[in-house]
Design a protein around this motif. Structure first.
Motif, mmCIF file in Angstrom:
data_model
loop_
_atom_site.group_PDB
_atom_site.id
_atom_site.type_symbol
_atom_site.label_atom_id
_atom_site.label_comp_id
_atom_site.label_asym_id
_atom_site.label_seq_id
_atom_site.Cartn_x
_atom_site.Cartn_y
_atom_site.Cartn_z
ATOM 1 N N SER A 1 0.815 -1.328 0.101
ATOM 2 C CA SER A 1 -0.054 -0.094 -0.136
ATOM 3 C C SER A 1 0.916 1.279 0.073
ATOM 4 C CB SER A 1 -0.907 -0.023 1.178
ATOM 5 O OG SER A 1 -0.153 0.000 2.435
ATOM 6 N N ILE A 2 0.365 2.352 -0.341
ATOM 7 C CA ILE A 2 1.069 3.690 -0.460
ATOM 8 C C ILE A 2 0.729 4.371 0.898
ATOM 9 C CG2 ILE A 2 1.164 6.006 -1.700
ATOM 10 C CD1 ILE A 2 0.818 4.522 -4.270
ATOM 11 N N THR A 3 1.509 4.850 1.634
ATOM 12 C CA THR A 3 1.118 5.504 2.828
ATOM 13 C C THR A 3 1.099 6.978 2.832
ATOM 14 O OG1 THR A 3 3.434 5.387 3.489
ATOM 15 C CG2 THR A 3 1.982 3.731 4.289
ATOM 16 N N GLU A 4 2.038 7.462 1.534
ATOM 17 C CA GLU A 4 2.009 8.778 1.416
ATOM 18 C C GLU A 4 2.583 9.243 -0.104
ATOM 19 O OE1 GLU A 4 4.001 12.654 3.578
ATOM 20 O OE2 GLU A 4 4.237 10.912 4.679
ATOM 21 N N VAL A 5 2.180 10.401 -0.500
ATOM 22 C CA VAL A 5 2.955 10.894 -1.595
ATOM 23 C C VAL A 5 3.382 12.180 -1.060
ATOM 24 C CG1 VAL A 5 2.532 11.654 -4.110
ATOM 25 C CG2 VAL A 5 1.625 9.416 -3.342
ATOM 26 N N ASP A 6 4.564 12.593 -1.312
ATOM 27 C CA ASP A 6 5.225 13.948 -1.234
ATOM 28 C C ASP A 6 5.629 14.564 -2.253
ATOM 29 O OD1 ASP A 6 6.365 16.019 0.225
ATOM 30 O OD2 ASP A 6 7.962 14.999 0.719
ATOM 31 N N LEU A 7 4.653 15.560 -2.794
ATOM 32 C CA LEU A 7 5.035 16.173 -3.958
ATOM 33 C C LEU A 7 5.658 17.504 -3.867
ATOM 34 C CD1 LEU A 7 4.198 15.876 -6.975
ATOM 35 C CD2 LEU A 7 2.013 16.989 -6.582
ATOM 36 N N THR A 8 6.821 17.907 -4.767
ATOM 37 C CA THR A 8 7.512 18.876 -4.686
ATOM 38 C C THR A 8 6.368 20.135 -5.188
ATOM 39 O OG1 THR A 8 8.253 18.823 -6.773
ATOM 40 C CG2 THR A 8 9.694 17.956 -5.041
ATOM 41 N N ASP A 9 7.012 21.265 -4.571
ATOM 42 C CA ASP A 9 6.260 22.404 -4.924
ATOM 43 C C ASP A 9 6.024 22.695 -6.579
ATOM 44 O OD1 ASP A 9 5.541 22.976 -2.316
ATOM 45 O OD2 ASP A 9 7.004 24.472 -2.161
ATOM 46 N N ASP A 10 7.082 22.306 -7.172
ATOM 47 C CA ASP A 10 7.029 22.783 -8.718
ATOM 48 C C ASP A 10 6.425 21.319 -9.576
ATOM 49 O OD1 ASP A 10 8.901 20.616 -8.566
ATOM 50 O OD2 ASP A 10 10.498 21.846 -9.303
ATOM 51 N N LEU A 11 5.707 20.433 -8.905
ATOM 52 C CA LEU A 11 5.151 19.322 -9.245
ATOM 53 C C LEU A 11 6.064 18.491 -10.064
ATOM 54 C CD1 LEU A 11 1.705 20.679 -10.252
ATOM 55 C CD2 LEU A 11 2.368 19.723 -8.055
ATOM 56 N N GLN A 12 7.408 18.561 -10.222
ATOM 57 C CA GLN A 12 8.427 17.932 -10.777
ATOM 58 C C GLN A 12 8.820 16.508 -10.370
ATOM 59 O OE1 GLN A 12 9.503 18.953 -13.990
ATOM 60 N NE2 GLN A 12 7.385 20.202 -13.615
ATOM 61 N N SER A 13 8.581 16.103 -8.911
ATOM 62 C CA SER A 13 8.765 15.126 -8.553
ATOM 63 C C SER A 13 7.985 14.766 -7.193
ATOM 64 C CB SER A 13 10.586 14.890 -8.127
ATOM 65 O OG SER A 13 10.639 15.805 -7.064
ATOM 66 N N ALA A 14 8.038 13.298 -7.243
ATOM 67 C CA ALA A 14 6.971 12.853 -6.088
ATOM 68 C C ALA A 14 7.711 11.612 -5.231
ATOM 69 C CB ALA A 14 5.674 12.443 -6.544
ATOM 70 N N LYS A 15 7.686 11.804 -4.077
ATOM 71 C CA LYS A 15 8.082 10.758 -3.335
ATOM 72 C C LYS A 15 6.985 9.826 -2.909
ATOM 73 C CE LYS A 15 12.140 13.038 -1.229
ATOM 74 N NZ LYS A 15 12.480 13.540 0.050
ATOM 75 N N VAL A 16 7.071 8.646 -3.061
ATOM 76 C CA VAL A 16 5.923 7.708 -2.952
ATOM 77 C C VAL A 16 6.378 6.641 -2.011
ATOM 78 C CG1 VAL A 16 4.413 6.086 -3.978
ATOM 79 C CG2 VAL A 16 5.237 7.955 -5.451
ATOM 80 N N TYR A 17 5.711 6.773 -0.989
ATOM 81 C CA TYR A 17 6.297 5.922 0.345
ATOM 82 C C TYR A 17 5.398 4.741 0.117
ATOM 83 C CZ TYR A 17 8.920 9.824 1.932
ATOM 84 O OH TYR A 17 9.590 10.847 2.183
ATOM 85 N N ILE A 18 6.157 3.648 0.132
ATOM 86 C CA ILE A 18 5.175 2.242 0.040
ATOM 87 C C ILE A 18 5.675 1.306 0.962
ATOM 88 C CG2 ILE A 18 5.443 0.266 -1.392
ATOM 89 C CD1 ILE A 18 4.537 2.455 -2.993
#
Length: 126
Positions: free
Chosen positions: A35-52
Motif C-alpha cells: 500500500s501507499i502510505t503517502e505521496v510527497d509532491l514537490t512545489d513545482d510538481l516535478q517529482s514525487a516521493k511515493v512511500y510504500i
C-alpha cells in the motif's frame, strides 16, 4: 504554487498509483499486501516521493521495490492517461516501514498489558 492544489494532486496520485499497483500491475515480484502510505509532491510538481508499505519478509520488500522500479515507466504512462496534468512528476519509490514498526510496538504493549493483568490476577488469587 497553491498548497491546497499540491495536496489535492498528491492525493490523486496516491489513489491512482494504489489502483495501478493493486489491480493493474501483473509483476509477480510485487507483494500482495502493498500500500501507499503517502505521496510527497514537490512545489513545482516535478517529482514525487511515493512511500510504500509492504507487509512481508525482507525479501518480499526488496522484490516489491524492484518490481515497482521496473514498472515506473508504465505507472507514469498510465498516470498521464488518467490524470489531467501537463507533466507527470518523476516518481521515487521509498520503502516505508513505519506501519510495521507501529504494529510491533502495539504487539509489545499488548503483551506487557496481558502480563500485568496476569500478575494482578495471580496476586488477587493469593
Amino acid at each position: 504554487m497553491n498548497k491546497t492544489r499540491i495536496r489535492r494532486i498528491a492525493s490523486e496520485l496516491k489513489k491512482e498509483i494504489s489502483v495501478l499497483i493493486n489491480q493493474d500491475l501483473k509483476d509477480s515480484r510485487i507483494a500482495p499486501i502493498t500500500s501507499i502510505t503517502e505521496v510527497d509532491l514537490t512545489d513545482d510538481l516535478q517529482s514525487a516521493k511515493v512511500y510504500i508499505s509492504v507487509l512481508g519478509s525482507q525479501k518480499e520488500k526488496e522484490d516489491t521495490m524492484e518490481g515497482l522500479l521496473h514498472s515506473k515507466g508504465y505507472i507514469k504512462k498510465e498516470l498521464g492517461n488518467r490524470l489531467n496534468l501537463r507533466h507527470i512528476p518523476e516518481l521515487y519509490f521509498i520503502l516505508d516501514e513505519q506501519l510495521e514498526k507501529a504494529m510491533k510496538i502495539d504487539k509489545l504493549i499488548s503483551e506487557v498489558i496481558k502480563k500485568d493483568n496476569e500478575a494482578i490476577n495471580d496476586r488477587e488469587e493469593e
